[in-house]
Motif scaffolding. Structure first.
Motif, PDB file in Angstrom:
ATOM      1  N   LEU A   1       0.836  -1.192   0.000  1.00 52.59           N
ATOM      2  CA  LEU A   1       0.000   0.000   0.000  1.00 52.59           C
ATOM      3  C   LEU A   1       0.876   1.249   0.000  1.00 52.59           C
ATOM      4  O   LEU A   1       1.977   1.247   0.560  1.00 52.59           O
ATOM      5  CB  LEU A   1      -0.907   0.027   1.238  1.00 52.59           C
ATOM      6  N   SER A   2       0.355   2.310  -0.587  1.00 51.83           N
ATOM      7  CA  SER A   2       1.009   3.612  -0.452  1.00 51.83           C
ATOM      8  C   SER A   2       0.626   4.215   0.895  1.00 51.83           C
ATOM      9  O   SER A   2      -0.310   3.749   1.556  1.00 51.83           O
ATOM     10  CB  SER A   2       0.571   4.552  -1.578  1.00 51.83           C
ATOM     11  N   GLU A   3       1.337   5.261   1.291  1.00 52.20           N
ATOM     12  CA  GLU A   3       0.995   5.936   2.553  1.00 52.20           C
ATOM     13  C   GLU A   3      -0.425   6.472   2.515  1.00 52.20           C
ATOM     14  O   GLU A   3      -1.177   6.357   3.487  1.00 52.20           O
ATOM     15  CB  GLU A   3       1.986   7.062   2.822  1.00 52.20           C
ATOM     16  N   SER A   4      -0.817   7.065   1.373  1.00 49.30           N
ATOM     17  CA  SER A   4      -2.168   7.583   1.222  1.00 49.30           C
ATOM     18  C   SER A   4      -3.211   6.473   1.330  1.00 49.30           C
ATOM     19  O   SER A   4      -4.256   6.632   1.976  1.00 49.30           O
ATOM     20  CB  SER A   4      -2.307   8.297  -0.123  1.00 49.30           C
ATOM     21  N   ASP A   5      -2.934   5.330   0.719  1.00 45.17           N
ATOM     22  CA  ASP A   5      -3.863   4.194   0.799  1.00 45.17           C
ATOM     23  C   ASP A   5      -4.052   3.750   2.246  1.00 45.17           C
ATOM     24  O   ASP A   5      -5.176   3.468   2.691  1.00 45.17           O
ATOM     25  CB  ASP A   5      -3.346   3.015  -0.023  1.00 45.17           C
ATOM     26  N   ALA A   6      -2.955   3.690   2.985  1.00 40.49           N
ATOM     27  CA  ALA A   6      -3.025   3.250   4.376  1.00 40.49           C
ATOM     28  C   ALA A   6      -3.871   4.211   5.209  1.00 40.49           C
ATOM     29  O   ALA A   6      -4.701   3.781   6.028  1.00 40.49           O
ATOM     30  CB  ALA A   6      -1.618   3.144   4.963  1.00 40.49           C
ATOM     31  N   VAL A   7      -3.686   5.514   5.009  1.00 42.38           N
ATOM     32  CA  VAL A   7      -4.470   6.502   5.751  1.00 42.38           C
ATOM     33  C   VAL A   7      -5.953   6.368   5.415  1.00 42.38           C
ATOM     34  O   VAL A   7      -6.820   6.384   6.304  1.00 42.38           O
ATOM     35  CB  VAL A   7      -3.972   7.931   5.456  1.00 42.38           C
ATOM     36  N   ARG A   8      -6.266   6.219   4.135  1.00 41.61           N
ATOM     37  CA  ARG A   8      -7.666   6.134   3.731  1.00 41.61           C
ATOM     38  C   ARG A   8      -8.333   4.854   4.259  1.00 41.61           C
ATOM     39  O   ARG A   8      -9.503   4.861   4.620  1.00 41.61           O
ATOM     40  CB  ARG A   8      -7.775   6.214   2.209  1.00 41.61           C
ATOM     41  N   ILE A   9      -7.572   3.762   4.344  1.00 41.90           N
ATOM     42  CA  ILE A   9      -8.120   2.538   4.937  1.00 41.90           C
ATOM     43  C   ILE A   9      -8.372   2.735   6.432  1.00 41.90           C
ATOM     44  O   ILE A   9      -9.407   2.300   6.971  1.00 41.90           O
ATOM     45  CB  ILE A   9      -7.156   1.358   4.699  1.00 41.90           C
ATOM     46  N   CYS A  10      -7.453   3.410   7.115  1.00 41.38           N
ATOM     47  CA  CYS A  10      -7.650   3.697   8.541  1.00 41.38           C
ATOM     48  C   CYS A  10      -8.902   4.551   8.757  1.00 41.38           C
ATOM     49  O   CYS A  10      -9.677   4.304   9.694  1.00 41.38           O
ATOM     50  CB  CYS A  10      -6.423   4.393   9.106  1.00 41.38           C
ATOM     51  N   LEU A  11      -9.107   5.559   7.918  1.00 43.21           N
ATOM     52  CA  LEU A  11     -10.299   6.402   8.032  1.00 43.21           C
ATOM     53  C   LEU A  11     -11.567   5.584   7.828  1.00 43.21           C
ATOM     54  O   LEU A  11     -12.508   5.642   8.629  1.00 43.21           O
ATOM     55  CB  LEU A  11     -10.230   7.537   7.006  1.00 43.21           C
ATOM     56  N   ALA A  12     -11.600   4.802   6.747  1.00 42.02           N
ATOM     57  CA  ALA A  12     -12.801   4.034   6.429  1.00 42.02           C
ATOM     58  C   ALA A  12     -13.091   2.962   7.470  1.00 42.02           C
ATOM     59  O   ALA A  12     -14.259   2.698   7.804  1.00 42.02           O
ATOM     60  CB  ALA A  12     -12.655   3.405   5.044  1.00 42.02           C
ATOM     61  N   SER A  13     -12.035   2.343   8.009  1.00 38.71           N
ATOM     62  CA  SER A  13     -12.248   1.274   8.998  1.00 38.71           C
ATOM     63  C   SER A  13     -12.917   1.798  10.257  1.00 38.71           C
ATOM     64  O   SER A  13     -13.654   1.063  10.935  1.00 38.71           O
ATOM     65  CB  SER A  13     -10.919   0.603   9.340  1.00 38.71           C
ATOM     66  N   ALA A  14     -12.687   3.077  10.584  1.00 42.39           N
ATOM     67  CA  ALA A  14     -13.365   3.670  11.743  1.00 42.39           C
ATOM     68  C   ALA A  14     -14.871   3.707  11.522  1.00 42.39           C
ATOM     69  O   ALA A  14     -15.659   3.476  12.456  1.00 42.39           O
ATOM     70  CB  ALA A  14     -12.827   5.076  12.000  1.00 42.39           C
ATOM     71  N   GLY A  15     -15.301   3.982  10.291  1.00 43.45           N
ATOM     72  CA  GLY A  15     -16.726   3.967   9.981  1.00 43.45           C
ATOM     73  C   GLY A  15     -17.320   2.578  10.074  1.00 43.45           C
ATOM     74  O   GLY A  15     -18.434   2.388  10.587  1.00 43.45           O
TER      75      GLY A  15
END
Length: 457
Positions: free
Chosen positions: A203-217
């Motif tokens: 994953l790219s750094e951006s991908d990892a951040v976006r997965i972390c955001l979505a997983s909270a939802g």
């Protein structure tokens, strides 16, 4: 719990038989789990990832002078996140009192809680699509999610007087916060593993951040099932008008009714002021750490993880202190610590993770306790039968009216370009809030609301 059981429940929800006591404990455990569900949004999204990430997206879309132009309005990219938080609060202010009035008039808190929770969870999950120059999408999803969590907390908090007696509310409220901080810490550990090892996961750094955001939802939506299964709606006396059609008229009636309880209003005013500072520190800490102190995302994640771990101990520890010294004195002591934290934060050197960790430790020790005790203290000041309406006003103070701090923070940065100037401006919220709280005669306020006065408060 079935609808038939809910409809035949006692209005107060507090009875004395052993079976009823067991049922109340079951409700309390279910109630804790909404903190467990939604606190991950507050921790992973609002406190850790979204501020720095949305700021970076806005900076990528900014013009040569560093400004973006939502709706044609020039906004410094570094201020966008703070302004979006303020707008979300304005939206919540409009919606929360109507929802609280509807809940009290119909007695059906659970369907409204479910709607608010799942709208917020969906918006948070949608943050997975925040990339490139999509700063407007990020701001919109933040506004929806932040307003939704505020509305849901009105309904969640309104259950507290129904599931806990006067002498146990400090403990029950503190356990709720402890559950929330426990889930926040656990998910942050998972976020840290994913973020720091994103290369090994392909994953790219951006991908990892976006997965972390979505997983909270996803987490928020999944664990909301527990309180929805265990909490009970109580029967209320039917009103003459439907809750939807009379929502704004009920709001005006609520405001008029609150004028009959000036001491309750005095506490709300104090809480509005000092909690504005608390909420602003929570929402802007990562932006301050990344943009002003030059700290990397891994440092920010581990610092907030430290906050979560210590906040569990802090919430439970301050709950014990409240049993000895009273909730009011304990809260006042925590506000002194908050003031010292901001002063220390202003002088914090850049590129010094150790000092940032020390500051995070201090925040963790007072964060959960000051919020939990404020909630339980207010529950003593609510007249019977007005729980959701009054807690809508409380939630406006807790989240809904916490727009001034982020706005001041954003304006200070917009004018000066310095986050240090922005952070030190928040001291005034804690100083004024402390003075206002110290002037409230709490025991007199509880009696004036028609509630039994606990031995220690």
């Amino acid at each position: 719990m079935s609808a038939e059981t809910a409809d035949t429940a006692e209005p107060t929800g507090l009875t004395t038989g052993s079976a009823d006591a067991a049922s109340r404990r079951r409700e309390q455990r279910g109630w804790y789990f909404y903190d467990f569900a939604c606190s991950v949004y507050s921790t992973s999204v609002l406190t850790v990832f979204l501020g720095p990430y949305l700021t970076s997206v806005a900076k990528a879309a900014a013009d040569a002078d560093g400004f973006v132009h939502p709706l044609g309005i020039p906004v410094r990219a570094g201020s966008l996140f703070a302004y979006a938080v303020s707008v979300s609060v304005v939206v919540a202010v409009i919606v929360m009192p109507v929802v609280g009035a509807a809940a009290d008039r119909t007695g059906r808190k659970k369907p409204l809680l479910a709607a608010a929770a799942y709208v917020g969870a969906a918006a948070t999950t949608g943050m997975f699509f925040l990339d490139g120059h999509r700063y407007l999408l990020g701001a919109f999803l933040l506004i929806v999610a932040n307003a939704s969590v505020s509305v849901s907390m009105v309904l969640y908090n309104a259950y507290l007087p129904q599931i806990a007696g006067p002498d146990e509310r400090d403990a029950v409220s503190s356990r709720g916060w402890a559950f929330g901080y426990t889930s926040g810490a656990f998910v942050l550990v998972l976020n840290l593993v994913l973020y720091t090892g994103h290369d090994s996961f392909g994953l790219s750094e951006s991908d990892a951040v976006r997965i972390c955001l979505a997983s909270a939802g996803v987490w928020w939506g999944a664990f909301t099932v527990v309180p929805l299964r265990r909490l009970r709606d109580r029967r209320v006396t039917p009103g003459g008008e439907g809750a939807v059609g009379s929502g704004w008229r009920q709001l005006m009636a609520t405001l008029r009714d609150m004028r009959r309880h000036p001491l309750t209003l005095s506490f709300l005013l104090a809480y509005l002021v000092y909690n504005d500072g608390v909420q602003t520190v929570i929402s802007q800490a990562s932006v301050y750490g990344s943009e002003e102190l030059g700290l990397d995302q891994t440092t920010l994640i581990t610092a907030v993880l430290l906050v979560q771990v210590l906040a569990v101990a802090g919430a439970l520890g301050m709950g014990r202190l409240a049993r000895v010294y009273g909730a009011k004195r304990t809260i006042l002591g925590s506000l002194v610590v908050w003031t010292l934290i901001l002063v220390a934060g202003y002088f914090l050197p850049a590129d010094a993770p150790l000092f940032f960790y020390l500051l995070a430790s201090a925040i963790g020790l007072v964060l959960g306790g000051s919020q939990a005790l404020s909630r339980s203290l207010f529950s003593h000041l609510v007249p019977h039968g007005k729980e959701a309406e009054y807690f809508s006003a409380y939630e406006m103070s807790d989240r809904g009216l916490s727009w001034l701090g982020p706005l001041v923070f954003g304006i200070a940065y917009q004018l000066t370009g310095s986050y240090r100037d922005a952070i030190i401006s928040l001291v005034i919220f804690f100083v004024v809030g402390s003075v206002l709280l110290a002037r409230v005669p709490i025991r007199q306020a509880v009696a004036a609301a028609g509630n039994p006065v606990p031995e220690r408060i």
